[in-house]
Write a protein that holds these residues in place. Structure first.
Motif, short mmCIF file in Angstrom:
data_model
loop_
_atom_site.label_atom_id
_atom_site.label_comp_id
_atom_site.label_asym_id
_atom_site.label_seq_id
_atom_site.Cartn_x
_atom_site.Cartn_y
_atom_site.Cartn_z
N LEU A 134 0.83 -1.20 0.00
CA LEU A 134 0.00 0.00 0.00
C LEU A 134 0.87 1.25 0.00
CD1 LEU A 134 -2.67 -0.93 2.72
CD2 LEU A 134 -2.87 -1.18 0.26
N ASP A 135 0.37 2.32 -0.62
CA ASP A 135 1.07 3.59 -0.48
C ASP A 135 0.75 4.18 0.89
OD1 ASP A 135 -1.22 5.57 -0.62
OD2 ASP A 135 -1.48 4.68 -2.60
N ALA A 136 1.49 5.22 1.26
CA ALA A 136 1.40 5.77 2.62
C ALA A 136 0.01 6.30 2.95
CB ALA A 136 2.44 6.87 2.80
N ILE A 137 -0.69 6.83 1.96
CA ILE A 137 -2.03 7.36 2.22
C ILE A 137 -3.02 6.21 2.43
CG2 ILE A 137 -3.92 8.74 1.28
CD1 ILE A 137 -1.47 10.35 2.17
N GLU A 138 -2.89 5.15 1.64
CA GLU A 138 -3.75 3.98 1.84
C GLU A 138 -3.53 3.37 3.22
OE1 GLU A 138 -4.60 1.66 -2.22
OE2 GLU A 138 -2.48 2.06 -1.90
N VAL A 139 -2.28 3.31 3.65
CA VAL A 139 -1.97 2.79 4.98
C VAL A 139 -2.63 3.66 6.04
CG1 VAL A 139 -0.12 2.44 6.67
CG2 VAL A 139 0.18 1.65 4.32
N ALA A 140 -2.50 4.99 5.89
CA ALA A 140 -3.09 5.91 6.86
C ALA A 140 -4.60 5.76 6.92
CB ALA A 140 -2.72 7.35 6.49
N LEU A 141 -5.24 5.63 5.76
CA LEU A 141 -6.69 5.44 5.72
C LEU A 141 -7.09 4.13 6.40
CD1 LEU A 141 -7.39 6.63 2.07
CD2 LEU A 141 -8.23 7.73 4.15
N THR A 142 -6.28 3.10 6.22
CA THR A 142 -6.57 1.81 6.84
C THR A 142 -6.45 1.90 8.35
OG1 THR A 142 -5.76 0.68 4.86
CG2 THR A 142 -5.98 -0.63 6.86
N TYR A 143 -5.38 2.56 8.83
CA TYR A 143 -5.24 2.79 10.28
C TYR A 143 -6.47 3.52 10.82
CZ TYR A 143 -0.24 1.54 10.28
OH TYR A 143 0.97 0.89 10.18
N GLN A 144 -6.89 4.55 10.09
CA GLN A 144 -8.02 5.36 10.54
C GLN A 144 -9.29 4.53 10.63
OE1 GLN A 144 -9.76 8.53 7.97
NE2 GLN A 144 -9.12 9.90 9.61
N ILE A 168 2.12 4.90 13.81
CA ILE A 168 0.70 4.99 13.44
C ILE A 168 0.23 6.44 13.47
CG2 ILE A 168 -1.63 4.36 14.16
CD1 ILE A 168 -0.38 1.72 15.22
N THR A 169 0.63 7.16 14.53
CA THR A 169 0.24 8.58 14.66
C THR A 169 0.76 9.39 13.49
OG1 THR A 169 0.21 8.42 17.08
CG2 THR A 169 0.38 10.63 16.12
N ASN A 170 2.03 9.20 13.16
CA ASN A 170 2.64 9.96 12.05
C ASN A 170 1.99 9.62 10.72
OD1 ASN A 170 4.47 11.41 13.62
ND2 ASN A 170 6.01 9.80 13.52
N ALA A 171 1.61 8.35 10.56
CA ALA A 171 0.95 7.94 9.31
C ALA A 171 -0.40 8.63 9.16
CB ALA A 171 0.78 6.43 9.29
N ILE A 172 -1.20 8.63 10.24
CA ILE A 172 -2.55 9.21 10.18
C ILE A 172 -2.49 10.73 9.97
CG2 ILE A 172 -4.63 9.63 11.55
CD1 ILE A 172 -4.24 6.87 12.78
N ARG A 173 -1.44 11.37 10.47
CA ARG A 173 -1.31 12.83 10.29
C ARG A 173 -1.25 13.22 8.83
NH1 ARG A 173 3.41 15.36 12.40
NH2 ARG A 173 2.26 17.32 12.33
N LEU A 174 -0.79 12.31 7.97
CA LEU A 174 -0.71 12.62 6.54
C LEU A 174 -2.08 12.91 5.95
CD1 LEU A 174 1.88 9.94 5.33
CD2 LEU A 174 2.30 12.36 5.79
N LEU A 175 -3.14 12.41 6.60
CA LEU A 175 -4.49 12.64 6.09
C LEU A 175 -4.94 14.08 6.29
CD1 LEU A 175 -6.22 9.35 7.33
CD2 LEU A 175 -5.21 9.84 5.08
N ASN A 176 -4.16 14.86 7.06
CA ASN A 176 -4.47 16.29 7.23
C ASN A 176 -3.87 17.14 6.12
OD1 ASN A 176 -5.89 15.95 9.70
ND2 ASN A 176 -3.96 15.80 10.81
N LEU A 177 -3.10 16.51 5.23
CA LEU A 177 -2.53 17.24 4.10
C LEU A 177 -3.62 17.57 3.09
CD1 LEU A 177 0.71 15.14 3.55
CD2 LEU A 177 0.64 17.53 4.29
N ALA A 178 -3.40 18.62 2.32
CA ALA A 178 -4.34 19.00 1.26
C ALA A 178 -4.44 17.85 0.25
CB ALA A 178 -3.87 20.27 0.56
#
Length: 300
Positions: A134-144, A168-178
């Protein structure tokens, strides 16, 4: 070829009979112990994809290559299914399932699980993180989704996926990007490391500026992190421009030296580029000795 594949399938168990398909639905049903935990052949026509599968895109070329491999060698790794009445829902292995259909298989080896829907979703999400590229955004979405839909705490999630809570925290923070920055990570234009440098800035304007500079100048993660630090200190903004506007040949030389010495390297050049200096960072005596060994210089 058909005989060869049939021989490879010995020991996998017969295709599920009508009784197994209709009567065994929970772990308490008679015969469940013979079904769950064993590898059995399940008819392709009785299998359907998991609607909660996090991955929605499957590369056509890669699928065709896997289908060719399955044609030649069979399915090496069984998929995992959840029994749903007389049908079976995919927990993991949708890519193998799709490739098997392309290869013209009538059945596929599978592990069968009898679980409720929440457990199904959790298993699909956790398995996806651990097995899929998975790419980093897909991983973050999965964690969420695991946190919000399954109700896991970050501590529990950390244990389930074998990752540090900070990861996990750092991954999910990427979802706050534009969205455009998230898309750049998904497409591979920038890395998750670039994304973490960008999200460290509070101002959306600064984030956009750093993102644009990373794309325009081809900055590596260390350079992006350095610029992010400088952007947090307005009085040092003029220094940012100097770092960003390095000529391409100097940036290339900087990266080459960094790879050779395995440390951060900074090349400071004069305006005309005819003179300057090279700065190599080291954090301890061992790193200094390594740099000197690369230079083939006796210890001082």
């Amino acid at each position: 070829m058909k005989d060869k594949k049939r021989a490879m399938g010995r020991g996998l168990g017969a295709i599920l009979n009508a009784e197994s398909k209709s009567l065994i639905n929970t772990a308490q049903d008679a015969g469940a112990e013979d079904l769950v935990g064993n590898i059995v052949e399940v008819a392709i026509e009785d299998i359907y994809p998991n609607a909660n599968q996090p991955r929605t895109y499957f590369d056509e070329k890669a699928l065709n290559e896997l289908a060719q491999s399955i044609t030649n060698l069979g399915v090496i790794q069984p998929i995992t299914l959840r029994k749903d009445g007389e049908k079976f829902e995919i927990i993991s292995g949708e890519r193998r399932y799709r490739a098997s259909k392309l290869a013209g298989l009538k059945s596929i080896p599978a592990y069968i699980r009898l679980v409720n829907d929440q457990e199904l979703l959790e298993m699909a999400l956790v398995e996806n993180i651990q097995r899929e590229n998975l790419d980093a955004i897909e991983v973050a979405l999965t964690y969420q989704r695991l946190l919000e839909e399954i109700g896991l705490t970050q501590e529990k999630l950390s244990q389930r996926v074998g990752k540090e809570r900070s990861t996990i925290t750092n991954a999910i923070r990427l979802l706050n990007l534009a969205p455009d920055i998230q898309n750049a990570i998904r497409s591979g234009q920038i890395s998750a490391g670039h994304g973490r440098a960008i999200i460290s800035l509070e101002s959306e304007v600064d984030r956009k500026n750093l993102f644009d500079k990373v794309l325009a100048e081809g900055l590596n993660v260390r350079q992006a992190e350095k610029l992010a630090t400088l952007l947090k200190n307005p009085e040092k903004k003029e220094k940012v421009e100097k770092v960003v506007n390095l000529p391409n040949h100097i940036k290339k030389a900087q990266k080459t030296l960094s790879d050779i010495f395995e440390t951060e390297v900074e090349i400071k050049s004069s305006g005309n580029g005819k003179k300057g200096k090279i700065v190599l960072d080291f954090k301890n005596e061992n790193e200094l000795e390594f740099i000197l060994s690369r230079l083939k210089v006796d210890e001082v």
